[in-house]
Design an enzyme around this catalytic site. Structure first.
Site, PDB file in Angstrom:
ATOM      1  N   GLY A  12       1.603 -14.457  10.495  1.00 10.68           N
ATOM      2  CA  GLY A  12       1.348 -14.043   8.767  1.00 10.68           C
ATOM      3  C   GLY A  12       2.709 -15.074   8.179  1.00 10.68           C
ATOM      4  O   GLY A  12       3.367 -14.231   7.818  1.00 10.68           O
ATOM      5  N   ALA A  13       2.621 -16.607   8.212  1.00  8.42           N
ATOM      6  CA  ALA A  13       3.951 -16.935   8.794  1.00  8.42           C
ATOM      7  C   ALA A  13       4.024 -17.805   7.421  1.00  8.42           C
ATOM      8  O   ALA A  13       4.813 -18.416   7.118  1.00  8.42           O
ATOM      9  CB  ALA A  13       4.067 -17.780   9.864  1.00  8.42           C
ATOM     10  N   GLY A  16       5.616 -16.099   1.872  1.00  5.06           N
ATOM     11  CA  GLY A  16       6.282 -13.694   2.069  1.00  5.06           C
ATOM     12  C   GLY A  16       7.593 -13.610   3.015  1.00  5.06           C
ATOM     13  O   GLY A  16       8.394 -15.394   3.759  1.00  5.06           O
ATOM     14  N   TYR A 151      -1.993   2.430   4.388  1.00  8.91           N
ATOM     15  CA  TYR A 151      -0.751   1.660   5.055  1.00  8.91           C
ATOM     16  C   TYR A 151       0.749   2.928   5.568  1.00  8.91           C
ATOM     17  O   TYR A 151       1.374   2.166   6.663  1.00  8.91           O
ATOM     18  CB  TYR A 151      -0.409   0.972   3.697  1.00  8.91           C
ATOM     19  CG  TYR A 151       1.203  -0.070   3.594  1.00  8.91           C
ATOM     20  CD1 TYR A 151       0.437  -1.179   4.208  1.00  8.91           C
ATOM     21  CD2 TYR A 151       1.922   0.304   3.032  1.00  8.91           C
ATOM     22  CE1 TYR A 151       1.822  -2.371   4.360  1.00  8.91           C
ATOM     23  CE2 TYR A 151       3.427  -0.729   3.463  1.00  8.91           C
ATOM     24  CZ  TYR A 151       3.139  -2.131   3.633  1.00  8.91           C
ATOM     25  OH  TYR A 151       4.204  -3.018   4.122  1.00  8.91           O
ATOM     26  N   ALA A 153       0.592   4.869   6.955  1.00 13.13           N
ATOM     27  CA  ALA A 153       0.852   5.514   8.750  1.00 13.13           C
ATOM     28  C   ALA A 153       0.590   4.123   9.595  1.00 13.13           C
ATOM     29  O   ALA A 153       1.496   4.494  10.382  1.00 13.13           O
ATOM     30  CB  ALA A 153      -1.313   6.287   8.313  1.00 13.13           C
TER      31      ALA A 153
HETATM   32  N1  LIG Z   1       7.064  -6.902   0.339  1.00 12.80           N
HETATM   33  C1  LIG Z   1       7.112  -6.140   0.380  1.00 12.80           C
HETATM   34  O1  LIG Z   1       7.888  -5.293  -0.623  1.00 12.80           O
HETATM   35  C2  LIG Z   1       7.198  -5.715   2.202  1.00 12.80           C
HETATM   36  C3  LIG Z   1       6.401  -6.573   3.229  1.00 12.80           C
HETATM   37  N2  LIG Z   1       6.518  -5.582   4.493  1.00 12.80           N
HETATM   38  C4  LIG Z   1       5.441  -6.156   5.545  1.00 12.80           C
HETATM   39  O2  LIG Z   1       5.734  -7.553   5.865  1.00 12.80           O
HETATM   40  C5  LIG Z   1       4.854  -7.866   6.085  1.00 12.80           C
HETATM   41  C6  LIG Z   1       4.639  -9.158   5.459  1.00 12.80           C
HETATM   42  O3  LIG Z   1       4.281  -9.365   4.391  1.00 12.80           O
HETATM   43  P1  LIG Z   1       4.631  -9.941   2.629  1.00 12.80           P
HETATM   44  O4  LIG Z   1       5.131 -11.743   3.356  1.00 12.80           O
HETATM   45  O5  LIG Z   1       5.004  -9.659   1.797  1.00 12.80           O
HETATM   46  O6  LIG Z   1       2.794  -9.801   2.408  1.00 12.80           O
HETATM   47  P2  LIG Z   1       2.400 -11.466   2.381  1.00 12.80           P
HETATM   48  O7  LIG Z   1       1.115 -11.780   1.523  1.00 12.80           O
HETATM   49  O8  LIG Z   1       3.107 -12.314   1.110  1.00 12.80           O
HETATM   50  O9  LIG Z   1       2.168 -12.808   3.196  1.00 12.80           O
HETATM   51  C7  LIG Z   1       1.173 -11.915   4.468  1.00 12.80           C
HETATM   52  C8  LIG Z   1       0.407 -13.055   5.427  1.00 12.80           C
HETATM   53  O10 LIG Z   1       0.288 -12.136   6.487  1.00 12.80           O
HETATM   54  C9  LIG Z   1      -0.877 -13.371   6.481  1.00 12.80           C
HETATM   55  N3  LIG Z   1      -2.056 -11.942   6.962  1.00 12.80           N
HETATM   56  C10 LIG Z   1      -3.111 -11.425   5.885  1.00 12.80           C
HETATM   57  N4  LIG Z   1      -3.718 -10.966   7.444  1.00 12.80           N
HETATM   58  C11 LIG Z   1      -3.935 -11.967   8.448  1.00 12.80           C
HETATM   59  C12 LIG Z   1      -4.283 -11.235   9.909  1.00 12.80           C
HETATM   60  N5  LIG Z   1      -5.178 -10.640   9.628  1.00 12.80           N
HETATM   61  N6  LIG Z   1      -3.738 -12.264  10.743  1.00 12.80           N
HETATM   62  C13 LIG Z   1      -3.620 -13.626  10.416  1.00 12.80           C
HETATM   63  N7  LIG Z   1      -2.065 -13.247   9.226  1.00 12.80           N
HETATM   64  C14 LIG Z   1      -2.569 -12.390   8.101  1.00 12.80           C
HETATM   65  C15 LIG Z   1      -1.408 -13.696   5.635  1.00 12.80           C
HETATM   66  O11 LIG Z   1      -1.869 -14.875   5.421  1.00 12.80           O
HETATM   67  C16 LIG Z   1      -0.035 -13.829   4.353  1.00 12.80           C
HETATM   68  O12 LIG Z   1       0.720 -15.414   4.629  1.00 12.80           O
HETATM   69  C17 LIG Z   1       4.078  -7.656   6.256  1.00 12.80           C
HETATM   70  O13 LIG Z   1       3.239  -5.991   6.750  1.00 12.80           O
HETATM   71  C18 LIG Z   1       4.138  -6.257   5.313  1.00 12.80           C
HETATM   72  O14 LIG Z   1       3.528  -5.092   5.400  1.00 12.80           O
HETATM   73  C19 LIG Z   1       6.899  -4.232   4.741  1.00 12.80           C
HETATM   74  C20 LIG Z   1       8.010  -3.793   3.344  1.00 12.80           C
HETATM   75  C21 LIG Z   1       8.108  -4.372   2.110  1.00 12.80           C
HETATM   76  C1  LIG Z   2       2.638  -1.703  -2.690  1.00  5.29           C
HETATM   77  C2  LIG Z   2       3.369  -1.865  -1.797  1.00  5.29           C
HETATM   78  C3  LIG Z   2       4.148  -3.300  -1.802  1.00  5.29           C
HETATM   79  C4  LIG Z   2       5.148  -3.055  -1.154  1.00  5.29           C
HETATM   80  C5  LIG Z   2       5.537  -1.771   0.759  1.00  5.29           C
HETATM   81  C6  LIG Z   2       6.034  -2.211   0.882  1.00  5.29           C
HETATM   82  O1  LIG Z   2       5.799  -1.904   2.937  1.00  5.29           O
HETATM   83  C7  LIG Z   2       7.192  -1.568   0.507  1.00  5.29           C
HETATM   84  C8  LIG Z   2       7.365  -0.392   0.675  1.00  5.29           C
HETATM   85  C9  LIG Z   2       8.205   0.111   0.069  1.00  5.29           C
HETATM   86  C10 LIG Z   2       8.834   1.680   0.168  1.00  5.29           C
HETATM   87  C11 LIG Z   2       8.192   2.732   0.739  1.00  5.29           C
HETATM   88  C12 LIG Z   2       8.551   3.852  -0.236  1.00  5.29           C
HETATM   89  C13 LIG Z   2       8.467   5.128   1.189  1.00  5.29           C
HETATM   90  C14 LIG Z   2       9.124   5.941   0.395  1.00  5.29           C
HETATM   91  C15 LIG Z   2       9.635   7.533   0.976  1.00  5.29           C
HETATM   92  O2  LIG Z   2      10.311   7.037   1.942  1.00  5.29           O
HETATM   93  C16 LIG Z   2       9.690   8.219   0.386  1.00  5.29           C
HETATM   94  O3  LIG Z   2       9.434  10.025   0.905  1.00  5.29           O
HETATM   95  C17 LIG Z   2      10.901   8.568  -0.471  1.00  5.29           C
HETATM   96  C18 LIG Z   2      11.196   9.176  -1.466  1.00  5.29           C
HETATM   97  C19 LIG Z   2      12.144   9.114  -2.581  1.00  5.29           C
HETATM   98  C20 LIG Z   2      14.048   9.214  -1.777  1.00  5.29           C
HETATM   99  C21 LIG Z   2      15.198   9.514  -2.381  1.00  5.29           C
HETATM  100  C22 LIG Z   2      16.036   8.418  -1.602  1.00  5.29           C
HETATM  101  O4  LIG Z   2      16.148   9.337  -0.401  1.00  5.29           O
HETATM  102  O5  LIG Z   2      16.677   8.461  -2.581  1.00  5.29           O
END
Ligand SMILES: NC(=O)C1=CN([C@@H]2O[C@H](COP(=O)(O)OP(=O)(O)OC[C@H]3O[C@@H](n4cnc5c(N)ncnc54)[C@H](O)[C@@H]3O)[C@@H](O)[C@H]2O)C=CC1
Ligand SMILES: CC/C=C\C[C@H](O)/C=C/C=C\C=C\C=C\C(=O)[C@@H](O)C/C=C\CCC(=O)O
Length: 270
Positions: A12-13, A16, A151, A153
């Site tokens: 997924g390089a 992002g 997601y 899970a």
């Molecule tokens: N952006 C956020 O808020 C957060 C993201 N993450 C995790 O970070 C990782 C990267 O996400 P982002 O960069 O935010 O997303 P993004 O959507 O910007 O990038 C994801 C990349 O993965 C590629 N991709 C999708 N399906 C694929 C597959 N089947 N095989 C190979 N490549 C594939 C896409 O083409 C894209 O380049 C994910 O695992 C996401 O769950 C974790 C926490 C927070």
């Molecule tokens: C559309 C979502 C975008 C990106 C997904 C990505 O993986 C980001 C996830 C970010 C947040 C995850 C949330 C998790 C929430 C919890 O753990 C809640 O139980 C916490 C709720 C309140 C926390 C209170 C506190 O500790 O201050």
């Protein structure tokens, strides 16, 4: 671990976080295999990296982490091209609560596939040189994101799997460290999934709750997460750790005692 001359593979390089992780590895002197399903984006990114870092530093491979065969070929090609493998980042992930089996297939099964292939190439008993695996979970791997239960899970699964495999690696002396990164919200394309019907399906009505979380936690820049990714890669004292990255800073997660003691019951030296 010094990174100059090391060989890395990132899934997924193309954009992002995966792009950010690849770039920081390149800046530190590593060679990077860029894996992604986005072929045109991959070619453009490789061209940009070629200009900045030189043509021999990266390899773009079109590959979905859903396919064992494609992933296996991509690992093989990386090792043949760069002569080894030291760092693997299983980063590819999506949010899709409607087609939820696909979400499991990419986010959890893809990480399992990538970890097993990484170990096959890097573990000492296979004459590998050892190395490090970073699996990308999320803060949603530690607590619930209500608009995205599947997601959530998969990310809890990535945390549990990575910790278990880190203990296996230590116990069996694979010479490979395995850590898991848990960022809060980051400014990337996936953020637009927050309350979109297309990705959150029946849970889209709960977007207000997710928006409140977003307000509370803020949004990280990719570069802030990449710096912490680098810490997990280079700090040789870290194995089986989950690093939570938030706006106010990063911290290693403390898990309940009973779980952390299980490995020492099996092997008192752990
Ligand atoms: N952006 C956020 O808020 C957060 C993201 N993450 C995790 O970070 C990782 C990267 O996400 P982002 O960069 O935010 O997303 P993004 O959507 O910007 O990038 C994801 C990349 O993965 C590629 N991709 C999708 N399906 C694929 C597959 N089947 N095989 C190979 N490549 C594939 C896409 O083409 C894209 O380049 C994910 O695992 C996401 O769950 C974790 C926490 C927070
Ligand atoms: C559309 C979502 C975008 C990106 C997904 C990505 O993986 C980001 C996830 C970010 C947040 C995850 C949330 C998790 C929430 C919890 O753990 C809640 O139980 C916490 C709720 C309140 C926390 C209170 C506190 O500790 O201050």
């Amino acid at each position: 671990m010094a990174l100059h001359g090391k060989v890395a593979l990132v899934t997924g390089a193309v954009q992002g976080l995966g792009k950010g992780f690849s770039e920081i590895l390149l800046q530190k002197g590593a060679k990077v295999a860029l894996l992604d399903i986005n072929e045109s984006g991959g070619k453009d990114l490789k061209a940009a990296f070629d200009k900045e870092y030189g043509p021999d530093r990266t390899l773009f491979l079109t590959c979905t982490v859903e396919s064992e065969e494609q992933l296996k070929d991509a690992f093989q090609k990386t090792v043949e091209t760069f002569g080894g493998l030291d760092i693997v980042c299983n980063n590819a992930g999506i949010i899709d609560e409607t087609n939820w089996e696909k979400c499991v297939s990419i986010n959890l099964n893809g990480v399992v596939r990538g970890t097993y292939l990484a170990l096959k190439h890097m573990k000492k008993e296979n004459r590998g040189q050892g190395g490090v695996i970073i699996n990308v979970a999320s803060m949603a791997g530690l607590g619930p994101l209500l608009t995205a239960p599947i997601y959530t899970a998969t990310k809890h699964g990535v945390v549990g799997f990575s910790r278990a495999m880190a203990d296996v690696s230590r116990l069996c002396d694979y010479g490979v460290r395995i850590n898991v990164l848990c960022p809060a919200f980051v400014q990337t394309a996936i953020l637009s999934s927050l309350g979109s019907e297309g990705t959150t399906g029946q849970f889209a009505g709960l977007r207000g709750v997710a928006e409140k979380l977003l307000e509370q936690f803020g949004v990280l820049e990719v570069s802030e997460v990449a710096k912490n990714f680098l810490k997990l890669v280079t700090d040789e004292s870290r194995n089986g750790e989950a690093l939570l990255v938030q706006k106010e800073g990063a911290s290693y997660v403390t898990f309940p005692q009973v779980a952390s003691q299980l490995p020492s019951i099996l092997a008192p030296s752990l």
